[in-house]
Design an enzyme around this catalytic site. Structure first.
Site, PDB file in Angstrom:
ATOM      1  N   LYS A  24       0.890  -0.996   0.099  1.00  0.00           N
ATOM      2  CA  LYS A  24      -0.242  -0.009   0.055  1.00  0.00           C
ATOM      3  C   LYS A  24       0.965   1.272  -0.099  1.00  0.00           C
ATOM      4  O   LYS A  24       1.597   1.415   1.155  1.00  0.00           O
ATOM      5  CB  LYS A  24      -0.932  -0.121   1.178  1.00  0.00           C
ATOM      6  CG  LYS A  24      -1.946   1.157   1.193  1.00  0.00           C
ATOM      7  CD  LYS A  24      -2.879   1.028   2.198  1.00  0.00           C
ATOM      8  CE  LYS A  24      -4.043   2.089   2.144  1.00  0.00           C
ATOM      9  NZ  LYS A  24      -3.439   3.365   1.419  1.00  0.00           N
ATOM     10  N   ARG A  29      -4.123   7.658  -5.838  1.00  0.00           N
ATOM     11  CA  ARG A  29      -4.692   6.844  -6.670  1.00  0.00           C
ATOM     12  C   ARG A  29      -5.248   7.450  -8.043  1.00  0.00           C
ATOM     13  O   ARG A  29      -6.008   8.547  -8.064  1.00  0.00           O
ATOM     14  CB  ARG A  29      -5.899   6.165  -5.961  1.00  0.00           C
ATOM     15  CG  ARG A  29      -6.695   5.209  -6.634  1.00  0.00           C
ATOM     16  CD  ARG A  29      -6.307   3.723  -6.514  1.00  0.00           C
ATOM     17  NE  ARG A  29      -6.950   2.830  -6.807  1.00  0.00           N
ATOM     18  CZ  ARG A  29      -7.848   2.189  -6.312  1.00  0.00           C
ATOM     19  NH1 ARG A  29      -8.244   2.541  -5.070  1.00  0.00           N
ATOM     20  NH2 ARG A  29      -8.682   1.004  -7.074  1.00  0.00           N
ATOM     21  N   ARG A  45      -9.545  10.037  -8.114  1.00  0.00           N
ATOM     22  CA  ARG A  45     -10.842   9.818  -7.592  1.00  0.00           C
ATOM     23  C   ARG A  45     -11.807  10.917  -7.639  1.00  0.00           C
ATOM     24  O   ARG A  45     -13.145  10.560  -7.742  1.00  0.00           O
ATOM     25  CB  ARG A  45     -10.510   9.295  -6.110  1.00  0.00           C
ATOM     26  CG  ARG A  45     -10.100   8.122  -5.856  1.00  0.00           C
ATOM     27  CD  ARG A  45     -10.034   7.438  -4.337  1.00  0.00           C
ATOM     28  NE  ARG A  45      -9.337   8.481  -3.700  1.00  0.00           N
ATOM     29  CZ  ARG A  45      -9.112   8.227  -2.401  1.00  0.00           C
ATOM     30  NH1 ARG A  45      -9.601   7.020  -1.676  1.00  0.00           N
ATOM     31  NH2 ARG A  45      -8.513   8.902  -1.731  1.00  0.00           N
ATOM     32  N   LYS A 185      -7.406  -3.347   2.947  1.00  0.00           N
ATOM     33  CA  LYS A 185      -6.260  -2.658   3.314  1.00  0.00           C
ATOM     34  C   LYS A 185      -5.801  -2.665   4.841  1.00  0.00           C
ATOM     35  O   LYS A 185      -6.708  -2.857   5.801  1.00  0.00           O
ATOM     36  CB  LYS A 185      -6.214  -1.330   2.906  1.00  0.00           C
ATOM     37  CG  LYS A 185      -7.429  -0.599   3.517  1.00  0.00           C
ATOM     38  CD  LYS A 185      -7.443   1.151   2.889  1.00  0.00           C
ATOM     39  CE  LYS A 185      -8.629   1.807   3.774  1.00  0.00           C
ATOM     40  NZ  LYS A 185      -8.435   3.082   3.353  1.00  0.00           N
TER      41      LYS A 185
END
Length: 282
Positions: A24, A29, A45, A185
């Site tokens: 991670k 992202r 996003r 996660k």
């Protein structure tokens, strides 16, 4: 497709078809759309296109076939560790600092003429590793393994570089944005993302952030932002600051329109305050 937060690293047989473990990473992202003669799109996003701010990644993505769609993390590397703050700086400022940018791919959603989101992760991963064979920064493949012990060793060894933890995915799962529990996660810090709705202080020197927790509760950041944090917040929010309005605890605050997202450390006790870490402009 967003992972669900859990505390423990799942067993190798805990998820459908077995478990893949990947790092991670600490970045933004983004989906990467390769569009032939048109510039690639790095969709955050928020749906904002990040590509114009990262020309080195833009150039690297142009070498991929038209119609490819990747999922991955846009990361900055500076002085031996991940440097999230470098992502909000200009390309010239990053170059002066010697920061390196890379797009780290962890999933493949489409190949030329083919939407492959309904295929299991094991197939998508095999296609992705083939596609990126020999790839080097600023375009690379995330570190991933099906061996839990190996993943745990990475987690420990790479923690000093700023790796946030692990992501666990079922090898038989499709890429389904509405699916819950397909990805997990495991973070090494108890941080959460909150909505920043306003701040106290002045537009040039914010002091306390007014935030909204995931359950809708209002919470304030404490202590006051330090000078570096205040500069970063002021620069990032300069074009969305509204006129001050009354606030029951802070006297008056400047609303943020539209609200943005921040990463905070939540007090494990009963204190209603949050420790501000950074804005997440993705």
């Amino acid at each position: 497709m967003r992972p669900k937060a859990v505390r423990d690293v799942p067993a190798e047989d805990a998820l459908p078809g077995g478990t893949q473990y990947s790092l991670k990473l600490d970045g933004w992202r983004a989906l990467a759309f390769i569009r032939g003669d048109e510039p690639p799109v790095l969709q955050a996003r928020s749906r904002r296109d990040l590509a114009p701010g990262f020309p080195e990644v833009d150039d690297a993505l142009r070498g991929l076939p038209d119609g490819v769609v990747l999922d991955g993390e846009l990361c900055a590397w500076h002085e031996g560790r991940f440097a999230f703050g470098q992502l909000i700086r200009s390309p010239k400022a990053r170059a002066r600092d010697g920061a390196q940018i890379s797009y780290v791919a962890f999933d493949l959603l489409a190949l030329p003429g083919h939407d492959i989101r309904d295929r299991p992760l094991r197939e998508r991963w095999d296609l992705l590793t083939t596609l990126l064979t020999g790839a080097e920064p600023p375009l690379q493949l995330v570190m991933a393994t099906n061996d839990r012990d190996e993943a745990l060793s990475w987690r420990t060894a790479l923690a000093p570089t700023g790796v946030e933890g692990l992501v666990a995915k079922g090898l038989d799962t499709p890429y389904a944005p509405t699916r819950q529990g397909g990805w997990l996660k495991i973070r090494d810090t108890d941080t959460i993302d909150v909505r920043v709705t306003a701040f106290s202080g002045t537009p040039r020197r914010p002091r306390t952030l007014v935030t909204e927790l995931p359950d809708g509760t209002e919470a304030l950041t404490s202590p006051q932002l330090d000078s570096r944090q205040a500069r970063e917040v002021a620069a990032a929010l300069a074009d969305r600051i509204a006129a001050p309005i009354p606030h029951p605890d802070l006297g008056s605050v400047h609303p943020i329109t539209p609200p943005t997202t921040a990463e905070v450390l939540q007090d494990p006790g009963r204190s209603p305050y949050l420790h501000f870490l950074r804005l997440r402009e993705d």
